[in-house]
Design a protein around this motif. Structure first.
Motif, mmCIF file in Angstrom:
data_model
loop_
_atom_site.group_PDB
_atom_site.id
_atom_site.type_symbol
_atom_site.label_atom_id
_atom_site.label_comp_id
_atom_site.label_asym_id
_atom_site.label_seq_id
_atom_site.Cartn_x
_atom_site.Cartn_y
_atom_site.Cartn_z
ATOM 1 N N ALA A 5 -97.438 -13.991 -29.373
ATOM 2 C CA ALA A 5 -96.226 -14.774 -29.136
ATOM 3 C C ALA A 5 -96.469 -15.921 -28.171
ATOM 4 C CB ALA A 5 -95.119 -13.865 -28.606
ATOM 5 N N LEU A 6 -97.256 -15.678 -27.149
ATOM 6 C CA LEU A 6 -97.497 -16.699 -26.131
ATOM 7 C C LEU A 6 -98.391 -17.819 -26.668
ATOM 8 C CD1 LEU A 6 -96.951 -17.450 -23.164
ATOM 9 C CD2 LEU A 6 -99.040 -16.209 -22.562
ATOM 10 N N LYS B 202 -97.187 -20.554 -29.080
ATOM 11 C CA LYS B 202 -96.373 -21.651 -28.564
ATOM 12 C C LYS B 202 -97.175 -22.942 -28.410
ATOM 13 C CE LYS B 202 -93.187 -18.594 -26.062
ATOM 14 N NZ LYS B 202 -92.012 -18.888 -26.918
ATOM 15 N N SER C 285 -92.462 -21.255 -16.093
ATOM 16 C CA SER C 285 -92.940 -20.005 -16.678
ATOM 17 C C SER C 285 -94.217 -20.256 -17.465
ATOM 18 C CB SER C 285 -91.891 -19.408 -17.615
ATOM 19 O OG SER C 285 -91.725 -20.234 -18.762
ATOM 20 N N GLN C 286 -94.956 -19.186 -17.765
ATOM 21 C CA GLN C 286 -96.150 -19.362 -18.579
ATOM 22 C C GLN C 286 -95.778 -19.731 -20.018
ATOM 23 O OE1 GLN C 286 -98.406 -15.753 -18.188
ATOM 24 N NE2 GLN C 286 -97.111 -14.571 -19.565
ATOM 25 N N GLU C 287 -94.616 -19.284 -20.465
ATOM 26 C CA GLU C 287 -94.147 -19.676 -21.793
ATOM 27 C C GLU C 287 -93.949 -21.190 -21.878
ATOM 28 O OE1 GLU C 287 -93.503 -15.448 -21.277
ATOM 29 O OE2 GLU C 287 -92.878 -17.147 -20.042
ATOM 30 N N GLU C 288 -93.340 -21.753 -20.843
ATOM 31 C CA GLU C 288 -93.137 -23.202 -20.814
ATOM 32 C C GLU C 288 -94.462 -23.941 -20.767
ATOM 33 O OE1 GLU C 288 -90.909 -26.678 -18.130
ATOM 34 O OE2 GLU C 288 -90.724 -24.556 -17.551
ATOM 35 N N GLU D 197 -95.867 -24.064 -24.223
ATOM 36 C CA GLU D 197 -95.058 -24.934 -25.076
ATOM 37 C C GLU D 197 -95.359 -26.410 -24.835
ATOM 38 O OE1 GLU D 197 -91.118 -23.785 -24.098
ATOM 39 O OE2 GLU D 197 -91.072 -22.075 -25.485
#
Length: 359
Positions: A262-263, A266, A234-237, A240
């Motif tokens: 939020a993104l 990270k 994911s783009q979140e991962e 991170e």
């Protein structure tokens, strides 16, 4: 045959990977059968072929092609028996409307092709954007008018990728202010969208000795891994895991404003966000808020944000080029222009619409 093979273009989510739909095309020869080229593009016997007709091909560029590119375009177009018309450095849309009135095809760069322009183009059949991004063209209205819209993916990709690293070295060396900076070697680079530009960024990053990760919702993880890059889920991962994230996503309803508080929050301490894609993907108010809260974050871009004056408060952590610069090299300029000319010739010769973006 139709144009040659293209690199996998995972971000082009509107592409039909199997064949082009031609049933409703106003160019269809009702007595001809469709055939599929080895590359997967549908070729249809063109209604324009063998009619001894010379097509008017307009090159309309507010920011002109380099002279070498114009010569290459001219050679391709006139070599196919068509007429080339140049409109350069125009300052009024009225000039574009007048020029397009009798054009059968048009090549543009970042020029705006609006409903107003398309309504003035009474015999226009195809518009080719010399470059990858085509958000300056009203593709939906063009489809209503029966006008094919194409881009030339991959022609500018190396130029954009090289600029990414020009900006990154500039950033990690503290914008060359004379103070000690850091190196890129060993840093974790995240690539958001693994299309032609993303692949070139990965290629160059290997030379810097970086650890490379990528995420693309439309590219199989196996294809990313085959390129020697770590695929994430994911783009979140991606944010991170990485010290630096480079954006290469198009501006679509799904991606606009998606790079938000939020993104980006990270990112690890000292994180860098670099945008050489489209400014619309950045949620500017939220990024400004985050940078005010986190004095460690840096943001560099070749697309001046709407809120440039507000970002400028983050001295030493923010930089924008004066204008879009990703494709501004002589080589990219020439490659994209000649590719556009070849695609137009293929369209009139065989009905090839391999790079159509408004199916």
């Amino acid at each position: 045959s139709c144009l040659g093979k293209r690199l996998y273009e995972p971000s082009a989510k509107f592409k039909n990977q199997n064949r082009l739909k031609a049933d409703n095309s106003k160019f269809k020869n009702q007595n001809s059968k469709l055939k599929i080229a080895p590359s997967g593009a549908t070729i249809q016997k063109s209604k324009f072929k063998n009619q001894n007709s010379k097509m008017n091909i307009l090159v309309a560029t507010e920011k002109p092609f380099a002279a070498e590119a114009v010569e290459g375009i001219k050679k391709e177009i006139e070599g196919a028996g068509h007429k080339l018309v140049l409109l350069e450095k125009y300052t009024d849309v009225a000039d574009l409307k007048a020029a397009v009135a009798d054009a059968d095809a048009m090549i543009v760069r970042s020029d705006k092709v609006t409903p107003e322009v398309l309504d003035a183009a009474k015999q226009l059949k195809i518009v080719v954007r010399a470059g990858a991004g085509y958000d300056s063209i009203d593709t939906a209205y063009a489809k209503q008018k029966g006008v094919v819209v194409e881009n030339t993916p991959g022609q500018n990709s190396n130029a954009v990728a090289e600029l990414v690293f020009g900006l990154l070295v500039f950033t990690v060396r503290n914008f060359y202010n004379g103070k000690a900076g850091t190196e890129l070697k060993g840093k974790r680079l995240g690539i958001l969208a693994f299309g032609n530009v993303g692949r070139n960024v990965a290629r160059i990053a290997k030379g810097f000795g970086m650890e490379i990760y990528a995420y693309d919702a439309f590219c199989p993880k196996a294809a990313i891994e085959e390129a020697g890059v770590h695929a994430v889920n994911s783009q979140e991962e991606l944010f991170e895991k990485c010290d630096i994230v480079s954006l290469h996503i198009p501006a679509t309803p799904e991606t606009k404003q998606s790079i938000n508080y939020a993104l980006v929050n990270k990112l690890e301490k000292g994180g860098i966000l670099i945008n050489t894609a489209r400014k619309e993907v950045i949620n500017e108010p939220e990024l400004i808020k985050l940078m005010a809260e986190r004095a460690d974050l840096r943001f560099v871009t070749d697309i001046k944000p709407d809120a440039d004056a507000e970002f400028a408060q983050f001295e030493g952590r923010y930089f924008s080029t004066p204008k879009k610069m990703g494709a501004q090299t002589a080589e990219a300029n020439t490659n994209a222009g000649i590719a556009a000319a070849k695609q137009i010739n293929a369209f009139f010769e065989s009905g090839c619409t391999k790079y159509q973006v408004n199916k």
